[in-house]
Design a protein around this motif. Structure first.
Motif, short mmCIF file in Angstrom:
data_model
loop_
_atom_site.label_atom_id
_atom_site.label_comp_id
_atom_site.label_asym_id
_atom_site.label_seq_id
_atom_site.Cartn_x
_atom_site.Cartn_y
_atom_site.Cartn_z
N HIS A 1 -7.19 -2.05 5.10
CA HIS A 1 -6.26 -1.11 5.72
C HIS A 1 -6.22 0.18 4.92
N THR A 2 -6.12 0.06 3.59
CA THR A 2 -6.32 1.17 2.66
C THR A 2 -7.23 0.67 1.55
N ALA A 3 -7.62 1.56 0.64
CA ALA A 3 -8.59 1.20 -0.39
C ALA A 3 -8.12 0.03 -1.26
N GLY A 4 -6.82 -0.02 -1.54
CA GLY A 4 -6.30 -1.07 -2.40
C GLY A 4 -5.16 -1.83 -1.77
N HIS A 5 -5.21 -1.98 -0.46
CA HIS A 5 -4.16 -2.74 0.23
C HIS A 5 -4.04 -4.13 -0.39
N ALA A 6 -2.80 -4.59 -0.55
CA ALA A 6 -2.55 -5.88 -1.19
C ALA A 6 -1.66 -6.75 -0.31
N GLN A 7 -1.79 -8.06 -0.49
CA GLN A 7 -0.85 -8.99 0.08
C GLN A 7 -0.21 -9.76 -1.08
N TYR A 8 0.92 -10.40 -0.78
CA TYR A 8 1.66 -11.14 -1.80
C TYR A 8 1.85 -12.57 -1.34
N VAL A 9 1.46 -13.51 -2.19
CA VAL A 9 1.59 -14.93 -1.88
C VAL A 9 2.73 -15.49 -2.72
N LEU B 1 4.24 -18.62 1.26
CA LEU B 1 4.46 -17.56 2.23
C LEU B 1 3.51 -16.42 1.90
N ILE B 2 2.76 -15.96 2.90
CA ILE B 2 1.84 -14.84 2.71
C ILE B 2 2.45 -13.61 3.36
N ALA B 3 2.85 -12.65 2.52
CA ALA B 3 3.34 -11.35 3.01
C ALA B 3 2.13 -10.44 3.10
N PHE B 4 1.61 -10.28 4.32
CA PHE B 4 0.27 -9.70 4.48
C PHE B 4 0.27 -8.21 4.78
N GLY B 5 1.43 -7.56 4.64
CA GLY B 5 1.45 -6.11 4.77
C GLY B 5 0.94 -5.63 6.11
N ASP B 6 0.06 -4.63 6.09
CA ASP B 6 -0.45 -4.03 7.31
C ASP B 6 -1.83 -4.56 7.70
N HIS C 1 0.86 -1.17 0.00
CA HIS C 1 0.00 0.00 0.00
C HIS C 1 0.90 1.23 0.00
N LEU C 2 0.30 2.42 -0.06
CA LEU C 2 1.06 3.64 -0.31
C LEU C 2 1.21 4.51 0.94
N HIS C 3 1.36 3.91 2.10
CA HIS C 3 1.74 4.68 3.28
C HIS C 3 3.24 4.93 3.28
N VAL D 1 4.94 -1.55 -8.77
CA VAL D 1 3.69 -2.30 -8.93
C VAL D 1 2.74 -1.93 -7.79
N VAL D 2 1.55 -1.45 -8.15
CA VAL D 2 0.56 -0.97 -7.17
C VAL D 2 -0.80 -1.53 -7.57
N ALA D 3 -1.59 -1.93 -6.58
CA ALA D 3 -2.96 -2.35 -6.86
C ALA D 3 -3.75 -1.17 -7.44
N GLU D 4 -4.53 -1.43 -8.46
CA GLU D 4 -5.24 -0.35 -9.17
C GLU D 4 -6.14 0.47 -8.25
N PRO D 5 -6.93 -0.16 -7.35
CA PRO D 5 -7.76 0.67 -6.47
C PRO D 5 -6.96 1.53 -5.51
N GLU D 6 -5.74 1.10 -5.16
CA GLU D 6 -4.88 1.92 -4.30
C GLU D 6 -4.41 3.16 -5.06
N TRP D 7 -3.99 2.96 -6.31
CA TRP D 7 -3.50 4.09 -7.11
C TRP D 7 -4.64 5.03 -7.47
#
Length: 296
Positions: free
Chosen positions: A206-214, A222-227, A129-131, A156-162
């Protein structure tokens, strides 16, 4: 056993150093940049004074939660992806009335070097996300120069976040920062592989387009689940939200789903803010699930 408990308690109160795990042929490493202190009742407003009196192992000598700040390096052969980019070469003191204590960054490039990687070798920086504590080195220039740190990377950013990036300005992601990122941003509209064995999943909350990476390899994911989670204590209590969650109901729903996923076999979690227990697994112990750190 007593010594292992003492060591784990110490790890809960200090920022993480470099730690790595292997998923088959894929190496995944935490890349330290700095840390931030969180006032526990302010960061996790559903908690009480009794919560923290019962769990002093999570608090440093000043009574703060300790949250690591950094990135996650994914290496497969000669290729390298970075997930999140730390806080950057800056620091801020504790401010009265803020949920945060002191925050600092600055170590990420040295940490990459210790891992044997130059920033120019990073082919993409993918953001959860963009914090600002996830963007730092992506918008700062090379120390002492005016070139981008990640000279050959797309962002690389999730479209709803951008699409809703203007909503983040109140949290410190200024127009200047967004303008620095914009020329290199590639948006992803849905769940999609962005690097061999790495899938972005848009979770929101957490934010509009918060993403996790599997990240998958060697029969393990491995799930990198951000915030989605800020502290290991939330694994036991996924109903507890963070003050910085935009959509509290959506965040809580995702946390419950996430904790259930992390309980599944051959699954590792990565919590970027989880003090010095960033890699772990969720195991049931007593009344509910709990974070079990890896000794990576």
């Amino acid at each position: 056993m007593a010594n292992s408990v003492v060591d784990q308690d110490q790890r809960l109160r200090r920022p993480a150093g470099i730690r790595s795990v292997w998923l088959g042929d894929t190496k995944v490493s935490y890349v330290p940049d700095g840390a931030v202190q969180g006032r526990p009742r302010d960061w996790l407003p559903d908690t009480t004074d009794e919560t923290w009196a019962a769990h002093p192992e999570y608090l440093d000598a000043s009574g703060y939660l300790v949250a690591s700040i950094g990135g996650l390096l994914v290496e497969r052969g000669d290729r390298a992806l970075l997930i999140d980019a730390g806080f950057g070469p800056q620091s801020l003191p504790a401010e009265p009335g803020s949920p945060n204590g002191a925050i600092y960054g600055g170590a990420l490039l040295d940490s990459l070097a210790e891992l044997g990687r130059r920033p120019a070798e990073i082919e993409a920086v993918a953001f959860t996300h963009l914090h600002i504590d996830h963007l730092g080195w992506a918008w700062h220039s090379v120390p002492g120069g005016d070139r981008p740190v990640f000279a050959h990377a797309e962002y690389v950013v999730a479209e709803p976040e951008w699409a809703q990036r203007d909503l983040l300005e109140a949290g410190g992601t200024t127009k200047e920062i967004v303008a620095a990122l914009a020329p290199r941003v590639r948006t992803v509209t849905g769940d999609q592989e962005i690097f061999p064995g790495v899938e972005m999943q848009i979770t929101g909350g957490h934010t509009a387009g918060h993403a996790q990476y599997v990240i998958t390899g060697g029969g393990t994911r491995l799930i990198a689940f951000g915030d989605a989670l800020h502290s290991p204590i939330q694994v036991d209590h996924p109903e507890w939200g963070c003050v910085y969650d935009d959509d509290r109901a959506r965040s809580a729903e995702h946390r419950r789903h996430l904790v259930a996923e992390l309980e599944e076999p051959d699954t590792i979690g990565f919590g970027i803010h989880f003090a010095d227990v960033v890699f772990g697994q969720v195991r049931r112990d007593g009344d509910g699930p709990a974070w079990r750190p890896l000794n990576a």
